[in-house]
Design a protein around this motif. Structure first.
Motif, mmCIF file in Angstrom:
data_model
loop_
_atom_site.group_PDB
_atom_site.id
_atom_site.type_symbol
_atom_site.label_atom_id
_atom_site.label_comp_id
_atom_site.label_asym_id
_atom_site.label_seq_id
_atom_site.Cartn_x
_atom_site.Cartn_y
_atom_site.Cartn_z
ATOM 1 N N VAL A 22 0.844 -1.199 0.000
ATOM 2 C CA VAL A 22 0.000 0.000 0.000
ATOM 3 C C VAL A 22 0.879 1.249 0.000
ATOM 4 O O VAL A 22 0.616 2.205 -0.740
ATOM 5 N N SER B 19 2.311 1.732 -3.358
ATOM 6 C CA SER B 19 1.266 2.174 -4.277
ATOM 7 C C SER B 19 1.072 3.684 -4.188
ATOM 8 O O SER B 19 0.931 4.363 -5.211
ATOM 9 N N GLU B 20 1.078 4.204 -2.976
ATOM 10 C CA GLU B 20 0.934 5.654 -2.803
ATOM 11 C C GLU B 20 2.110 6.382 -3.464
ATOM 12 O O GLU B 20 1.927 7.419 -4.103
ATOM 13 N N LEU C 279 1.747 6.206 -7.246
ATOM 14 C CA LEU C 279 0.623 7.051 -7.646
ATOM 15 C C LEU C 279 1.108 8.482 -7.885
ATOM 16 O O LEU C 279 0.717 9.119 -8.872
ATOM 17 N N LEU D 243 1.802 0.265 -10.325
ATOM 18 C CA LEU D 243 0.555 0.286 -9.566
ATOM 19 C C LEU D 243 -0.282 -0.956 -9.842
ATOM 20 O O LEU D 243 -0.860 -1.542 -8.919
ATOM 21 N N ASP E 225 -1.230 -3.677 -7.112
ATOM 22 C CA ASP E 225 -2.645 -3.979 -6.898
ATOM 23 C C ASP E 225 -2.841 -5.490 -6.831
ATOM 24 O O ASP E 225 -3.498 -5.998 -5.920
ATOM 25 N N LYS F 138 -6.226 5.723 -8.622
ATOM 26 C CA LYS F 138 -6.179 6.523 -7.400
ATOM 27 C C LYS F 138 -7.216 6.026 -6.398
ATOM 28 O O LYS F 138 -6.918 5.832 -5.220
ATOM 29 N N VAL G 198 -6.175 2.636 -4.860
ATOM 30 C CA VAL G 198 -5.145 2.792 -3.823
ATOM 31 C C VAL G 198 -5.784 3.305 -2.533
ATOM 32 O O VAL G 198 -5.479 2.815 -1.436
ATOM 33 N N HIS H 240 -7.655 0.449 -0.908
ATOM 34 C CA HIS H 240 -6.716 -0.492 -0.282
ATOM 35 C C HIS H 240 -6.211 0.072 1.051
ATOM 36 O O HIS H 240 -6.095 -0.662 2.038
ATOM 37 N N LYS H 241 -5.915 1.361 1.066
ATOM 38 C CA LYS H 241 -5.425 2.006 2.287
ATOM 39 C C LYS H 241 -6.486 1.932 3.399
ATOM 40 O O LYS H 241 -6.172 1.603 4.546
#
Length: 142
Positions: A9, A12-13, A16, A24, A28, A70, A73, A76-77
């Motif tokens: 995660v 991913s940020e 992004l 990404l 994912d 976006k 992500v 997921h967060k």
């Protein structure tokens, strides 16, 4: 959830902010696989892994939309935060919303509550049941 899931995660940020859709998409998939394995249910993990593999081309198309990346992500967060807080009800709510964002899966064969947009296209699964319940999967197309 393992540290690997947390790192997935966080990375991913980072990607992004770099608009790096290739990384990404890979992260994912990693996040989903970590969730499946974390369930501790080998049968469910097998079914979800196969479903994930069967809808790969659709997921790539969906994740090609920058806003969807976006949103994914962010979802997921939120899911990771709920899991870390041991809030199963919130984690379930977030996971269901995540699935409903652009696709659906139905257990029981009713297709009720899937909130599918446009035309529902069935996705063939190797496993057709979870216990006695029929498992159906669908993706959408305009």
């Amino acid at each position: 959830m393992s540290e690997v899931g947390i790192t997935s995660v966080e990375l991913s940020e980072f990607y992004l902010t770099k608009n790096d859709s290739d990384h990404l998409k890979e992260l994912d998939s990693d996040f989903h696989n970590i969730l499946y394995k974390s369930s501790g249910n080998r049968h469910l993990c097998k079914i979800l892994t196969e479903l994930h593999r069967n809808i790969r081309s659709y997921r790539k198309m969906s994740l090609s939309v920058p806003e969807r990346l976006k949103t994914s992500v962010e979802e997921h967060k939120k899911l990771l935060s709920a899991i870390k807080a041991h809030d199963g009800a919130l984690a379930e709510k977030i996971a269901v919303e995540h699935i409903r964002a652009h696709a659906g899966m139905d257990i029981g064969g009713t297709l009720i509550g899937m909130h599918l947009r446009d035309v529902a296209v069935p996705v063939r699964l190797g496993e057709g049941r979870i216990g006695d319940a029929i498992l159906l999967a669908a993706r959408t197309r305009p």
